[in-house]
Design a protein around this motif. Structure first.
Motif, PDB file in Angstrom:
ATOM      1  N   TYR A  93       0.841  -1.211   0.000  1.00 25.85           N
ATOM      2  CA  TYR A  93       0.000   0.000   0.000  1.00 25.85           C
ATOM      3  C   TYR A  93       0.865   1.246   0.000  1.00 25.85           C
ATOM      4  N   ARG A  94       1.924   1.197   0.822  1.00 23.13           N
ATOM      5  CA  ARG A  94       2.817   2.360   0.894  1.00 23.13           C
ATOM      6  C   ARG A  94       3.395   2.678  -0.494  1.00 23.13           C
ATOM      7  N   PHE A  95       3.846   1.637  -1.182  1.00 24.54           N
ATOM      8  CA  PHE A  95       4.404   1.858  -2.510  1.00 24.54           C
ATOM      9  C   PHE A  95       3.341   2.345  -3.496  1.00 24.54           C
ATOM     10  N   LEU A  96       2.136   1.769  -3.339  1.00 23.63           N
ATOM     11  CA  LEU A  96       1.058   2.170  -4.242  1.00 23.63           C
ATOM     12  C   LEU A  96       0.754   3.656  -4.125  1.00 23.63           C
ATOM     13  N   ILE A  97       0.700   4.155  -2.881  1.00 24.52           N
ATOM     14  CA  ILE A  97       0.424   5.591  -2.678  1.00 24.52           C
ATOM     15  C   ILE A  97       1.465   6.421  -3.412  1.00 24.52           C
ATOM     16  N   MET A  98       2.744   6.043  -3.208  1.00 25.69           N
ATOM     17  CA  MET A  98       3.839   6.737  -3.866  1.00 25.69           C
ATOM     18  C   MET A  98       3.674   6.702  -5.387  1.00 25.69           C
ATOM     19  N   LEU A  99       3.378   5.510  -5.904  1.00 20.62           N
ATOM     20  CA  LEU A  99       3.250   5.312  -7.343  1.00 20.62           C
ATOM     21  C   LEU A  99       2.114   6.161  -7.918  1.00 20.62           C
ATOM     22  N   PHE A 100       0.967   6.112  -7.250  1.00 22.62           N
ATOM     23  CA  PHE A 100      -0.197   6.891  -7.708  1.00 22.62           C
ATOM     24  C   PHE A 100       0.117   8.376  -7.722  1.00 22.62           C
ATOM     25  N   PHE A 101       0.788   8.812  -6.655  1.00 23.67           N
ATOM     26  CA  PHE A 101       1.124  10.224  -6.554  1.00 23.67           C
ATOM     27  C   PHE A 101       2.020  10.644  -7.723  1.00 23.67           C
ATOM     28  N   LEU A 102       3.048   9.817  -7.987  1.00 20.28           N
ATOM     29  CA  LEU A 102       3.986  10.148  -9.062  1.00 20.28           C
ATOM     30  C   LEU A 102       3.279  10.152 -10.429  1.00 20.28           C
ATOM     31  N   ILE A 103       2.454   9.118 -10.668  1.00 18.03           N
ATOM     32  CA  ILE A 103       1.753   9.043 -11.952  1.00 18.03           C
ATOM     33  C   ILE A 103       0.816  10.238 -12.119  1.00 18.03           C
ATOM     34  N   PHE A 104       0.056  10.526 -11.054  1.00 16.77           N
ATOM     35  CA  PHE A 104      -0.894  11.641 -11.078  1.00 16.77           C
ATOM     36  C   PHE A 104      -0.169  12.958 -11.385  1.00 16.77           C
ATOM     37  N   TRP A 105       0.962  13.147 -10.720  1.00 15.40           N
ATOM     38  CA  TRP A 105       1.767  14.366 -10.883  1.00 15.40           C
ATOM     39  C   TRP A 105       2.263  14.476 -12.327  1.00 15.40           C
ATOM     40  N   GLU A 106       2.845  13.365 -12.820  1.00 16.15           N
ATOM     41  CA  GLU A 106       3.416  13.363 -14.164  1.00 16.15           C
ATOM     42  C   GLU A 106       2.329  13.629 -15.214  1.00 16.15           C
ATOM     43  N   VAL A 107       1.217  12.879 -15.082  1.00 15.21           N
ATOM     44  CA  VAL A 107       0.159  12.989 -16.083  1.00 15.21           C
ATOM     45  C   VAL A 107      -0.436  14.396 -16.089  1.00 15.21           C
ATOM     46  N   SER A 108      -0.711  14.941 -14.868  1.00 13.63           N
ATOM     47  CA  SER A 108      -1.332  16.277 -14.848  1.00 13.63           C
ATOM     48  C   SER A 108      -0.392  17.325 -15.414  1.00 13.63           C
ATOM     49  N   ALA A 109       0.925  17.142 -15.191  1.00 13.00           N
ATOM     50  CA  ALA A 109       1.869  18.105 -15.769  1.00 13.00           C
ATOM     51  C   ALA A 109       1.908  17.976 -17.293  1.00 13.00           C
ATOM     52  N   ASP A 110       1.935  16.710 -17.768  1.00 11.64           N
ATOM     53  CA  ASP A 110       2.001  16.480 -19.223  1.00 11.64           C
ATOM     54  C   ASP A 110       0.739  16.954 -19.938  1.00 11.64           C
ATOM     55  N   LEU A 111      -0.426  16.773 -19.282  1.00 13.49           N
ATOM     56  CA  LEU A 111      -1.684  17.187 -19.913  1.00 13.49           C
ATOM     57  C   LEU A 111      -1.960  18.670 -19.730  1.00 13.49           C
ATOM     58  N   GLY A 112      -1.114  19.340 -18.987  1.00 10.91           N
ATOM     59  CA  GLY A 112      -1.298  20.776 -18.797  1.00 10.91           C
ATOM     60  C   GLY A 112      -2.331  21.141 -17.748  1.00 10.91           C
ATOM     61  N   ILE A 113      -2.739  20.170 -16.916  1.00 13.14           N
ATOM     62  CA  ILE A 113      -3.684  20.490 -15.830  1.00 13.14           C
ATOM     63  C   ILE A 113      -2.991  21.384 -14.799  1.00 13.14           C
ATOM     64  N   ILE A 114      -1.712  21.066 -14.501  1.00 15.39           N
ATOM     65  CA  ILE A 114      -0.923  21.988 -13.679  1.00 15.39           C
ATOM     66  C   ILE A 114       0.233  22.481 -14.547  1.00 15.39           C
ATOM     67  N   ASP A 115       0.703  23.691 -14.212  1.00 13.53           N
ATOM     68  CA  ASP A 115       1.769  24.275 -15.014  1.00 13.53           C
ATOM     69  C   ASP A 115       3.107  23.679 -14.592  1.00 13.53           C
ATOM     70  N   SER A 116       3.746  22.949 -15.509  1.00 11.47           N
ATOM     71  CA  SER A 116       4.980  22.255 -15.124  1.00 11.47           C
ATOM     72  C   SER A 116       6.111  23.236 -14.857  1.00 11.47           C
ATOM     73  N   PHE A 117       5.975  24.480 -15.256  1.00  5.63           N
ATOM     74  CA  PHE A 117       7.001  25.477 -14.948  1.00  5.63           C
ATOM     75  C   PHE A 117       7.048  25.741 -13.443  1.00  5.63           C
ATOM     76  N   PHE A 118       5.836  25.797 -12.844  1.00  2.00           N
ATOM     77  CA  PHE A 118       5.782  26.049 -11.403  1.00  2.00           C
ATOM     78  C   PHE A 118       5.833  24.772 -10.591  1.00  2.00           C
ATOM     79  N   PHE A 119       5.198  23.707 -11.112  1.00  5.13           N
ATOM     80  CA  PHE A 119       5.027  22.499 -10.285  1.00  5.13           C
ATOM     81  C   PHE A 119       5.987  21.378 -10.660  1.00  5.13           C
TER      82      PHE A 119
END
Lengths: 270, 254
Positions: free
Chosen positions: A28-54
């Motif tokens: 579970y601990r690893f899953l949380i980490m994994l989900f967080f990283l994927i969520f972060w990467e995907v939202s930055a790539d899709l432009g949901i968050i600005d990758s310049f700032f985040f």
């Protein structure tokens, strides 16, 4: 013997269940980490968050490789580590000496109590500018800043630990013909070892806080400097990479002291 | 037999901001060499205070303690004090625990250490010398605590309800056991106890204290006809119930 599902004894069943639980928690601990990283990467790539700032995990990795390549990163990390370890050790030695003194003299501890309480509750970051004026910009200032954050709380915790010693165990030493020194060495100090260690776990984190504050204000190297520099030139990849490295350092310190704690406990048999 | 200890008009009071609490008043008695004396009295009557004074941990406010040493000197006798619980230190092995007193007094001589080893052997603790206190039974811990006290070779042993932390069955066995061991060493003993039957079965003489402020109400010589050496032998002696009733009446009458 009582069998479960035809094959396992109850004891074996208990152990298997326990191990399965542990594995489940780790995954579970690893899953949380994994989900967080994927969520972060995907939202930055899709432009949901600005990758310049985040930033994003891939950018952090690239930044990390770049910093490793020109060899700067190692220098910054080792400087911050060095400053933190020196601060931590000095905090340990000074607070052990002072809390021992307070334990020896009830009069002294009664007199100094309000001062300790005030110094402990003072936000130590307020002192950092003073340290710069007094000590200049350099490693001394940063180590002093690291010490100032952890020291007073540490003295109070050590002293409280000494005070919590079983009074009957103290009487025991007196009945065996010991004096106050023997009481301290044979009962109070070894009995307070768990307190000393758990306080140290907190102290190393606090020393790191102090060192980073110091580096923000008065350094040309170290991770704190890297964070401030990165934010000033709007290189937020650099800032976030440094923060993640700090996370890992803090975790490493905590684990190191926990390791010492575990080894000592095994040796002391408690 | 010579007196090893003489108390004359001992008085002691506790002081707080709220006022003074008299604990002991005019306590006088003596203890002969090799004698086992039990001190009984209502709870909170200052028995432990009295023991602390005899042990030299507290200075009496009034009165004097006189001492006659075998060699005629006026030094205070070497006193060994056993507390209510064994207080073995968990971070030390049994062996390290029993030599604690020697360590503190810098008396780690060959002679003392071999005496300790002999005691460990005699008391069946030899096999457990490297174990932690928590690995031992209640009875074994009391034996270890006794060795720790005996290691300093005290002339006078003070026991402050040393068995009160044990369950009843263990207590019967251990109290008989420990007192038997002390008798074999030929030492003098003063024991504080709540338990009247324990006092009768262990002591040669019982000193009864009144409630606070304590005075010596009565002294009672105990002579029992024992059938054997079992822990229950004293309790089965024909004189036992007579002593018990006498003691009970002394304690309950005001």
């Amino acid at each position: 013997m009582n069998k479960h599902s035809g094959e396992l004894t109850m004891q074996e069943y208990f152990i298997t269940t326990h191990k399965r639980q542990r594995r489940l928690i780790t995954s579970y601990r690893f899953l949380i980490m994994l989900f967080f990283l994927i969520f972060w990467e995907v939202s930055a790539d899709l432009g949901i968050i600005d990758s310049f700032f985040f930033s994003s995990p891939s950018r952090v990795v690239l930044q990390f490789i770049k910093l490793c390549a020109d060899g700067q990163l190692f220098r910054h990390i080792s400087i911050t580590l060095w400053e933190t370890i020196i601060s931590f050790l000095l905090v340990f030695i000074i607070s052990l000496a002072l809390s021992t003194l307070l334990w020896y003299s009830t009069k002294l501890s009664d007199v100094l109590e309000p001062y300790l309480v005030i110094l402990n509750s003072l936000p130590k970051s307020a002192l950092a500018p003073l340290f710069i004026v007094w000590l200049g910009t350099g490693m001394t200032t940063i180590i002093v800043a690291g010490i100032s954050v952890a020291l007073f709380g540490s003295i109070i915790s050590f002293y409280t630990g000494f005070k919590q010693c079983d009074p009957e165990k103290i009487t025991l030493i007196y009945t065996l013909g010991g004096k106050k020194g023997a009481v301290f060495c044979k009962v109070v100090l070894p009995g307070s070892l768990p307190t000393l260690l758990s306080t140290s776990k907190v102290n190393i984190g606090l020393a790191l806080v102090g060192v980073i504050i110091g580096e923000f204000l008065a350094a040309r190297q170290g991770l704190g400097y890297l964070i401030i520099y990165g934010s000033q030139v709007f290189q937020l990849n650099l800032v976030i990479t440094s923060v993640i490295i700090l996370c890992l350092i803090a975790f490493g310190f905590y684990k190191a002291i926990q390791g010492i704690e575990y080894r000592l406990k095994k040796k002391m048999g408690s | 037999m010579q007196n090893i200890l003489e108390l004359k008009n001992i008085g002691y009071a506790y002081h707080t901001l709220q006022g003074e609490t008299k604990a002991l008043e005019n306590i006088s008695f003596h203890v002969k060499e090799g004698e086992f004396v039990a001190i009984v009295g209502p709870s909170g009557c200052g028995k432990s205070t009295l023991l602390s004074i005899i042990a030299g941990l507290l200075e009496p406010e009034e009165g004097t303690i006189l001492v006659n040493n075998p060699d005629g000197s006026l030094h205070y006798p070497r006193v060994g004090y056993m507390l209510q619980r064994d207080h073995l230190l968990e971070w030390r092995s049994i062996y390290k625990n029993v030599i604690l007193g020697l360590e503190i007094n810098h008396m780690m001589t060959e002679e003392r250490l071999s005496y300790v080893n002999q005691l460990l052997f005699d008391y069946d603790l030899d096999k457990f010398r490297d174990k932690r206190p928590s690995e031992l039974s209640g009875g074994m811990k009391q034996r270890a605590a006794l060795i720790r006290t005996l290691a300093l070779d005290p002339q006078l042993l003070l026991l402050d309800e040393p068995f009160s932390a044990l369950d009843y069955q263990t207590r019967l066995m251990v109290s008989a056991d420990i007192c038997h061991l002390i008798r074999n060493t030929g030492k003098t003993m003063i024991i504080i106890t709540h338990d009247l039957s324990e006092a009768i079965s262990l002591a040669d003489r019982i000193i009864i204290l009144s409630s606070r402020p304590s005075i010596v109400k009565k002294e009672m010589e105990i002579h029992l006809t024992l059938q054997d050496n079992s822990p229950l032998a004293a309790r089965n002696a024909p004189e036992f119930s007579g002593y018990f009733n006498q003691l009970w009446e002394e304690l309950t009458s005001e």
